[in-house]
Motif scaffolding. Structure first.
Motif, PDB file in Angstrom:
ATOM      1  N   VAL A   1      14.603  -9.422   6.974  1.00 46.29           N
ATOM      2  CA  VAL A   1      14.329  -8.421   5.769  1.00 46.29           C
ATOM      3  C   VAL A   1      13.284  -6.705   6.165  1.00 46.29           C
ATOM      4  O   VAL A   1      12.701  -6.735   6.233  1.00 46.29           O
ATOM      5  N   PHE A   2      14.837  -6.314   6.135  1.00 48.44           N
ATOM      6  CA  PHE A   2      13.821  -3.866   6.739  1.00 48.44           C
ATOM      7  C   PHE A   2      13.342  -4.326   5.490  1.00 48.44           C
ATOM      8  O   PHE A   2      12.144  -3.619   6.207  1.00 48.44           O
ATOM      9  N   SER A   3      13.542  -4.024   4.621  1.00 53.09           N
ATOM     10  CA  SER A   3      12.354  -3.013   3.369  1.00 53.09           C
ATOM     11  C   SER A   3      11.174  -3.586   3.194  1.00 53.09           C
ATOM     12  O   SER A   3      10.235  -3.095   3.519  1.00 53.09           O
ATOM     13  N   SER A   4      10.960  -5.270   3.494  1.00 50.00           N
ATOM     14  CA  SER A   4       9.921  -5.844   3.636  1.00 50.00           C
ATOM     15  C   SER A   4       8.876  -5.641   4.404  1.00 50.00           C
ATOM     16  O   SER A   4       7.762  -5.638   4.555  1.00 50.00           O
ATOM     17  N   LEU A   5       9.784  -5.588   6.048  1.00 50.44           N
ATOM     18  CA  LEU A   5       8.997  -5.402   6.843  1.00 50.44           C
ATOM     19  C   LEU A   5       8.859  -3.907   7.301  1.00 50.44           C
ATOM     20  O   LEU A   5       6.975  -4.139   7.801  1.00 50.44           O
ATOM     21  N   LEU A   6       9.134  -3.064   6.679  1.00 48.60           N
ATOM     22  CA  LEU A   6       8.813  -2.034   6.531  1.00 48.60           C
ATOM     23  C   LEU A   6       7.729  -1.732   5.782  1.00 48.60           C
ATOM     24  O   LEU A   6       6.430  -0.735   5.982  1.00 48.60           O
ATOM     25  N   SER A   7       7.486  -2.062   4.605  1.00 48.85           N
ATOM     26  CA  SER A   7       6.502  -1.960   3.660  1.00 48.85           C
ATOM     27  C   SER A   7       4.541  -3.186   3.889  1.00 48.85           C
ATOM     28  O   SER A   7       4.088  -2.710   4.026  1.00 48.85           O
ATOM     29  N   LEU A   8       5.155  -3.738   4.564  1.00 48.09           N
ATOM     30  CA  LEU A   8       4.234  -4.489   5.015  1.00 48.09           C
ATOM     31  C   LEU A   8       3.487  -3.886   6.582  1.00 48.09           C
ATOM     32  O   LEU A   8       2.284  -3.432   6.342  1.00 48.09           O
ATOM     33  N   ILE A   9       4.596  -3.000   7.907  1.00 51.03           N
ATOM     34  CA  ILE A   9       3.636  -2.410   8.490  1.00 51.03           C
ATOM     35  C   ILE A   9       3.279  -1.576   7.607  1.00 51.03           C
ATOM     36  O   ILE A   9       1.691  -1.043   8.104  1.00 51.03           O
ATOM     37  N   THR A  10       3.092  -0.221   7.066  1.00 51.26           N
ATOM     38  CA  THR A  10       2.782   0.683   6.573  1.00 51.26           C
ATOM     39  C   THR A  10       1.803  -0.041   5.325  1.00 51.26           C
ATOM     40  O   THR A  10       0.866   0.808   5.831  1.00 51.26           O
ATOM     41  N   ALA A  11       2.033  -0.841   5.199  1.00 54.32           N
ATOM     42  CA  ALA A  11       0.667  -1.604   3.875  1.00 54.32           C
ATOM     43  C   ALA A  11      -0.926  -1.554   4.559  1.00 54.32           C
ATOM     44  O   ALA A  11      -2.185  -1.301   4.796  1.00 54.32           O
ATOM     45  N   LEU A  12      -0.625  -2.468   6.075  1.00 50.21           N
ATOM     46  CA  LEU A  12      -1.361  -2.461   7.351  1.00 50.21           C
ATOM     47  C   LEU A  12      -2.239  -1.850   7.769  1.00 50.21           C
ATOM     48  O   LEU A  12      -2.738  -1.944   8.430  1.00 50.21           O
ATOM     49  N   PHE A  13      -0.877  -1.428   8.296  1.00 49.84           N
ATOM     50  CA  PHE A  13      -1.250   0.101   9.619  1.00 49.84           C
ATOM     51  C   PHE A  13      -0.687   1.189   9.097  1.00 49.84           C
ATOM     52  O   PHE A  13      -2.009   2.074   9.815  1.00 49.84           O
ATOM     53  N   ALA A  14       0.034   1.750   8.795  1.00 50.25           N
ATOM     54  CA  ALA A  14       0.395   2.862   8.697  1.00 50.25           C
ATOM     55  C   ALA A  14      -0.872   3.659   7.496  1.00 50.25           C
ATOM     56  O   ALA A  14      -0.716   4.769   7.987  1.00 50.25           O
ATOM     57  N   SER A  15      -1.090   3.276   6.996  1.00 52.35           N
ATOM     58  CA  SER A  15      -1.652   3.977   5.485  1.00 52.35           C
ATOM     59  C   SER A  15      -2.467   4.331   6.432  1.00 52.35           C
ATOM     60  O   SER A  15      -3.802   4.907   5.989  1.00 52.35           O
ATOM     61  N   TRP A  16      -3.867   3.112   7.303  1.00 52.15           N
ATOM     62  CA  TRP A  16      -5.347   3.767   7.746  1.00 52.15           C
ATOM     63  C   TRP A  16      -4.485   4.998   9.158  1.00 52.15           C
ATOM     64  O   TRP A  16      -5.241   6.096   9.847  1.00 52.15           O
ATOM     65  N   PHE A  17      -3.595   4.499  10.686  1.00 53.01           N
ATOM     66  CA  PHE A  17      -3.223   5.531  11.386  1.00 53.01           C
ATOM     67  C   PHE A  17      -2.524   6.746  10.901  1.00 53.01           C
ATOM     68  O   PHE A  17      -2.725   7.873  11.367  1.00 53.01           O
ATOM     69  N   THR A  18      -2.218   7.304   9.330  1.00 51.20           N
ATOM     70  CA  THR A  18      -1.389   8.009   9.243  1.00 51.20           C
ATOM     71  C   THR A  18      -2.143   9.135   9.033  1.00 51.20           C
ATOM     72  O   THR A  18      -1.953  10.159   8.577  1.00 51.20           O
ATOM     73  N   TYR A  19      -3.038   8.191   7.768  1.00 49.32           N
ATOM     74  CA  TYR A  19      -3.310   9.459   6.498  1.00 49.32           C
ATOM     75  C   TYR A  19      -5.626   8.319   6.895  1.00 49.32           C
ATOM     76  O   TYR A  19      -6.522   9.910   7.078  1.00 49.32           O
ATOM     77  N   GLY A  20      -5.357   7.670   6.750  1.00 49.24           N
ATOM     78  CA  GLY A  20      -7.306   7.358   6.317  1.00 49.24           C
ATOM     79  C   GLY A  20      -7.933   7.749   7.768  1.00 49.24           C
ATOM     80  O   GLY A  20      -8.589   8.238   7.541  1.00 49.24           O
ATOM     81  N   LEU A  21      -7.798   7.557   9.103  1.00 47.16           N
ATOM     82  CA  LEU A  21      -9.022   7.780  10.376  1.00 47.16           C
ATOM     83  C   LEU A  21      -8.243   8.892  10.266  1.00 47.16           C
ATOM     84  O   LEU A  21      -9.546   9.487  10.877  1.00 47.16           O
ATOM     85  N   SER A  22      -7.500   9.640  10.003  1.00 41.19           N
ATOM     86  CA  SER A  22      -7.515  11.300  10.425  1.00 41.19           C
ATOM     87  C   SER A  22      -8.993  11.853   9.636  1.00 41.19           C
ATOM     88  O   SER A  22     -10.042  12.649  10.254  1.00 41.19           O
ATOM     89  N   GLY A  23      -9.267  11.094   8.396  1.00 40.23           N
ATOM     90  CA  GLY A  23      -9.928  11.277   7.459  1.00 40.23           C
ATOM     91  C   GLY A  23     -11.834  11.009   8.137  1.00 40.23           C
ATOM     92  O   GLY A  23     -12.514  11.886   8.325  1.00 40.23           O
TER      93      GLY A  23
END
Length: 456
Positions: free
Chosen positions: A373-395
């Motif tokens: 399921v496309f939208s579910s897979l995107l949400s899972l990827i975003t939550a686990l990794f993109a949240s930190w690689f795109t935002y948190g880690l840069s801070g």
């Protein structure tokens, strides 16, 4: 007398020259760090395979190709889930914040030139454990992104062929095509594919916008909609995913001729993606209405959707290949870094690259088939990794680089507050995103794993 004085002066000058030479040698070899630690690929003057040859615009196009692909296809549904005004505000806010965090990643690379992956950055932050944690996280994230591209390839083929065969077969075909495109070892060879990818997604999105504009399948637009935490944050996760290219930035910078040119590459990326995202999200939602699909290409009339998916196939494949390339390069450099094998074309070097590529593409196919399921897979990827690689880690990177200077001036105080806020944004996206993606995967009755069913 004159001759004796000349000898004495000459001796003194020779002594000063030797002292200066010693001093220069000390400056050239800080802390006796090996050359391969100073630079990801070492001295390439006589190398058989050269990596550091990217121009800034080639790097920018690669960034566009790996970022502006699946993300744009999920944005109209995000607008439908949040309402027109909140969605555009969140899109502009998260895009602007992603521009700043991308620049911080560039600063980290400039300060520590040997960094070529998130794992290297983790080692700078927290030693061996930091290296292992971020290295594994980056690889898993990129494999999940590869999986999302294989899943989209399956959706596209089901749409084009009216579910002409088992979805698992389409997934295997997508995996084989992607694997073949992954065989080049340098990003400069991929940069020409990125032009094809960008033209592909631009044309496909324009076709869908024209198609829905003519058909007008939706109703009136909603300035704001009533929603709940689950539905609202699912939409936010799709917006975050549209800016999730940061995990590959270190790898792309490592192959630039001049890493200082990264700022120009970043501006090229953000200028293109912000303009395209807003245009596509607004226009497709305006005419497709609240029932807009994710991916958005499915919202057009059947014939238009087939044409659009056919044109989008290159970007579906190439964008996944570029993300995969960064993952393969991490594993490859982890094995051969500091050896001549990095720059060889012998059987071991080529065979290792092929083996790494094939193994990770097979893993990505398994994930895409397990979560179809496309939208579910995107949400899972975003939550686990993109949240930190795109935002948190840069801070975290900024606070680390400016340790001891956080409150040294009004400007530093403001930047400290901004980067603490960036970390908080990453943590919030991670926590809430895990909740909504887990619930979506659990509740969706169409999410049968390893099924031949039509997922278009």
């Amino acid at each position: 007398m004159s001759s004796s004085a000349d000898l004495e002066i000459g001796s003194r000058e020779k002594s000063l020259d030797l002292n200066q030479a010693d001093s220069d040698a000390d400056l050239q070899k800080p802390d006796d760090v090996p050359q391969y630690k100073q630079d990801a690929f070492g001295d390439e003057e006589f190398a058989e395979v050269k990596y550091k040859v990217l121009k800034w615009w080639q790097c920018g196009l690669l960034m566009v190709a790996e970022t502006v692909s699946l993300g744009v296809l999920s944005l109209p549904a995000a607008v439908a889930g949040l309402g027109f005004v909140p969605a555009i505000i969140i899109l502009v806010f998260l895009g602007s914040l992603a521009t700043y965090t991308g620049y911080v990643i560039g600063q980290m690379k400039w300060k520590y030139p040997h960094i070529s992956t998130m794992a290297d950055a983790g080692e700078v932050l927290a030693g061996k454990w930091g290296r292992e944690i971020l290295g594994v996280a980056q690889t898993i994230f990129l494999v999940f992104v590869m999986a999302s591209h294989l899943l989209t390839f399956t959706v596209a083929m089901n749409t084009i062929t009216n579910h002409g065969t088992c979805s698992i077969v389409f997934g295997i075909v997508g995996m084989i095509v992607s694997f073949i495109c992954s065989l080049p070892r340098t990003l400069v060879k991929m940069s020409w594919l990125s032009l094809v990818s960008f033209g592909s997604i631009m044309t496909a999105v324009l076709i869908v916008m024209i198609g829905v504009g003519i058909e007008k399948p939706g109703g009136r637009i909603e300035v704001a909609v009533e929603t709940n935490l689950y539905l609202g944050f699912s939409a936010v996760c799709n917006i975050v995913f549209a800016f999730c290219g940061h995990a590959a930035f270190f790898g792309l910078m490592a192959e630039l001729k001049n890493p200082r040119d990264f700022t120009k590459s970043l501006c090229l990326l953000q200028g293109i993606d912000m303009a395209l995202y807003i245009m596509a999200a607004v226009v497709i939602y305006r005419y497709a209405g609240a029932d807009v699909t994710s991916p958005a290409l499915g919202s057009a009339a059947p014939v238009v959707a087939k044409v659009a998916y056919g044109i989008a196939l290159p970007t579906i494949v190439i964008a996944g290949v570029i993300n995969g390339h960064v993952a393969f390069k991490y594993v490859y450099t982890r094995i051969f870094r500091g050896t001549d094998r990095m720059h060889k074309r012998d059987a071991v070097a080529v065979g290792s690259w092929i083996g790494i590529s094939l193994s990770l593409w097979i893993l990505a196919w398994i994930i895409s088939t397990a979560i179809p399921v496309f939208s579910s897979l995107l949400s899972l990827i975003t939550a686990l990794f993109a949240s930190w690689f795109t935002y948190g880690l840069s801070g975290i990177f900024w606070l680390f680089m400016n340790k001891g200077l956080w409150f040294s001036s009004p400007r530093k105080i403001a930047l400290t507050a901004l980067n603490v806020f960036v970390i908080a944004v990453g943590a919030a996206i991670c926590g809430l995103g895990l909740y909504v993606s887990g619930k979506a995967i659990h509740d969706n009755p169409s999410s049968a794993s390893f099924s031949c069913a039509n997922n278009a």
